[in-house]
Design a protein around this motif. Sequence first.
Motif, PDB file in Angstrom:
ATOM      1  N   UNK A  27       0.800  -1.217   0.000  1.00  0.00           N
ATOM      2  CA  UNK A  27       0.000   0.000   0.000  1.00  0.00           C
ATOM      3  C   UNK A  27       0.832   1.266   0.000  1.00  0.00           C
ATOM      4  N   UNK A  28       2.156   1.152   0.048  1.00  0.00           N
ATOM      5  CA  UNK A  28       2.988   2.349   0.010  1.00  0.00           C
ATOM      6  C   UNK A  28       2.980   2.918  -1.395  1.00  0.00           C
ATOM      7  N   UNK A  29       3.460   4.135  -1.530  1.00  0.00           N
ATOM      8  CA  UNK A  29       3.407   4.754  -2.844  1.00  0.00           C
ATOM      9  C   UNK A  29       4.751   5.356  -3.213  1.00  0.00           C
ATOM     10  N   UNK A  30       4.881   5.696  -4.476  1.00  0.00           N
ATOM     11  CA  UNK A  30       6.094   6.305  -4.996  1.00  0.00           C
ATOM     12  C   UNK A  30       6.256   7.709  -4.439  1.00  0.00           C
ATOM     13  N   UNK A  31       7.478   8.209  -4.459  1.00  0.00           N
ATOM     14  CA  UNK A  31       7.708   9.586  -4.038  1.00  0.00           C
ATOM     15  C   UNK A  31       7.165  10.559  -5.073  1.00  0.00           C
ATOM     16  N   UNK A  32       6.953  10.088  -6.295  1.00  0.00           N
ATOM     17  CA  UNK A  32       6.360  10.926  -7.334  1.00  0.00           C
ATOM     18  C   UNK A  32       4.843  10.859  -7.208  1.00  0.00           C
ATOM     19  N   UNK A  33       4.201  11.994  -7.053  1.00  0.00           N
ATOM     20  CA  UNK A  33       2.745  12.008  -6.915  1.00  0.00           C
ATOM     21  C   UNK A  33       2.048  12.141  -8.262  1.00  0.00           C
ATOM     22  N   UNK A  34       2.798  12.509  -9.293  1.00  0.00           N
ATOM     23  CA  UNK A  34       2.250  12.574 -10.640  1.00  0.00           C
ATOM     24  C   UNK A  34       3.345  12.217 -11.646  1.00  0.00           C
ATOM     25  N   UNK A  35       2.903  11.935 -12.857  1.00  0.00           N
ATOM     26  CA  UNK A  35       3.848  11.540 -13.902  1.00  0.00           C
ATOM     27  C   UNK A  35       4.812  12.683 -14.201  1.00  0.00           C
ATOM     28  N   UNK A  36       6.113  12.430 -14.086  1.00  0.00           N
ATOM     29  CA  UNK A  36       7.097  13.470 -14.417  1.00  0.00           C
ATOM     30  C   UNK A  36       6.997  13.843 -15.901  1.00  0.00           C
ATOM     31  N   UNK A  37       7.147  15.098 -16.201  1.00  0.00           N
ATOM     32  CA  UNK A  37       7.079  15.568 -17.584  1.00  0.00           C
ATOM     33  C   UNK A  37       8.493  15.808 -18.089  1.00  0.00           C
ATOM     34  N   UNK A  38       9.003  14.857 -18.851  1.00  0.00           N
ATOM     35  CA  UNK A  38      10.345  14.961 -19.400  1.00  0.00           C
ATOM     36  C   UNK A  38      10.283  14.522 -20.864  1.00  0.00           C
ATOM     37  N   UNK A  39      10.355  15.456 -21.802  1.00  0.00           N
ATOM     38  CA  UNK A  39      10.224  15.097 -23.210  1.00  0.00           C
ATOM     39  C   UNK A  39      11.332  14.180 -23.726  1.00  0.00           C
ATOM     40  N   UNK A  40      12.451  14.105 -23.033  1.00  0.00           N
ATOM     41  CA  UNK A  40      13.562  13.254 -23.450  1.00  0.00           C
ATOM     42  C   UNK A  40      13.468  11.836 -22.869  1.00  0.00           C
ATOM     43  N   UNK A  41      12.577  11.631 -21.904  1.00  0.00           N
ATOM     44  CA  UNK A  41      12.479  10.345 -21.206  1.00  0.00           C
ATOM     45  C   UNK A  41      11.565   9.373 -21.950  1.00  0.00           C
ATOM     46  N   UNK A  82       9.133   4.088 -14.814  1.00  0.00           N
ATOM     47  CA  UNK A  82       8.177   3.011 -14.614  1.00  0.00           C
ATOM     48  C   UNK A  82       7.144   3.492 -13.608  1.00  0.00           C
ATOM     49  N   UNK A  83       5.878   3.541 -13.996  1.00  0.00           N
ATOM     50  CA  UNK A  83       4.859   3.957 -13.035  1.00  0.00           C
ATOM     51  C   UNK A  83       4.806   2.988 -11.849  1.00  0.00           C
ATOM     52  N   UNK A  84       4.381   3.494 -10.722  1.00  0.00           N
ATOM     53  CA  UNK A  84       4.238   2.649  -9.546  1.00  0.00           C
ATOM     54  C   UNK A  84       3.287   1.508  -9.854  1.00  0.00           C
ATOM     55  N   UNK A  85       3.620   0.340  -9.382  1.00  0.00           N
ATOM     56  CA  UNK A  85       2.760  -0.816  -9.603  1.00  0.00           C
ATOM     57  C   UNK A  85       3.499  -2.100  -9.332  1.00  0.00           C
ATOM     58  N   UNK A  86       2.805  -3.202  -9.527  1.00  0.00           N
ATOM     59  CA  UNK A  86       3.398  -4.529  -9.383  1.00  0.00           C
ATOM     60  C   UNK A  86       3.672  -5.065 -10.768  1.00  0.00           C
ATOM     61  N   UNK A  87       4.904  -5.529 -10.995  1.00  0.00           N
ATOM     62  CA  UNK A  87       5.317  -6.043 -12.289  1.00  0.00           C
ATOM     63  C   UNK A  87       5.837  -7.461 -12.113  1.00  0.00           C
ATOM     64  N   UNK A  88       5.325  -8.379 -12.900  1.00  0.00           N
ATOM     65  CA  UNK A  88       5.823  -9.757 -12.864  1.00  0.00           C
ATOM     66  C   UNK A  88       6.964  -9.867 -13.866  1.00  0.00           C
ATOM     67  N   UNK A  89       8.142 -10.185 -13.350  1.00  0.00           N
ATOM     68  CA  UNK A  89       9.336 -10.343 -14.175  1.00  0.00           C
ATOM     69  C   UNK A  89       9.834 -11.770 -13.966  1.00  0.00           C
ATOM     70  N   UNK A  90       9.874 -12.541 -15.051  1.00  0.00           N
ATOM     71  CA  UNK A  90      10.142 -13.972 -14.919  1.00  0.00           C
ATOM     72  C   UNK A  90      11.602 -14.366 -15.142  1.00  0.00           C
ATOM     73  N   UNK A  91      12.418 -13.434 -15.626  1.00  0.00           N
ATOM     74  CA  UNK A  91      13.828 -13.756 -15.820  1.00  0.00           C
ATOM     75  C   UNK A  91      14.652 -12.484 -15.704  1.00  0.00           C
ATOM     76  N   UNK A  92      15.963 -12.630 -15.799  1.00  0.00           N
ATOM     77  CA  UNK A  92      16.859 -11.486 -15.655  1.00  0.00           C
ATOM     78  C   UNK A  92      16.594 -10.438 -16.723  1.00  0.00           C
ATOM     79  N   UNK A  93      16.738  -9.181 -16.320  1.00  0.00           N
ATOM     80  CA  UNK A  93      16.654  -8.043 -17.217  1.00  0.00           C
ATOM     81  C   UNK A  93      18.075  -7.509 -17.368  1.00  0.00           C
ATOM     82  N   UNK A  94      18.502  -7.282 -18.596  1.00  0.00           N
ATOM     83  CA  UNK A  94      19.837  -6.762 -18.850  1.00  0.00           C
ATOM     84  C   UNK A  94      19.790  -5.238 -18.830  1.00  0.00           C
TER      85      UNK A  94
END
Length: 107
Positions: free
Chosen positions: A27-41, A81-93
């Motif tokens: 139930x905890x949340x991200x330190x970001x309360x809204x989507x950051x606006x970065x045109x390069x991201x 990556x927006x706050x949430x639960x993500x299922x990751x089944x193998x290593x990410x490079x």
Amino acid sequence: MRRYHAIRFLLIACWIISSVSVGRAAGSSSVYTQKPDDPEAFYFTPENYAFKADGKSDVTEALQEAINQVKREKNFGILFLPEGNYRISRDILFVTTARSVYGIKIR
């Protein structure tokens, strides 16, 4: 300069790993309360990378593609990556590509 990027990446990776291993209360949340606006991201969203954001569907391929896209298009950049639960089944490079990742809960 290359060494600087490698050290910076390792520090960010250590921060991410320590955050995940310590864990956050349900139930905890991200330190970001809204989507950051970065045109390069890049933004890891279902609209941008065609994955199901339900915490049960595997997002490994989509996440790896997002990281690879940052590398291909910018060589070095930010992937949000927006706050949430993500299922990751193998290593990410993570090559020295993604500068910032936030709001992720891995299970």
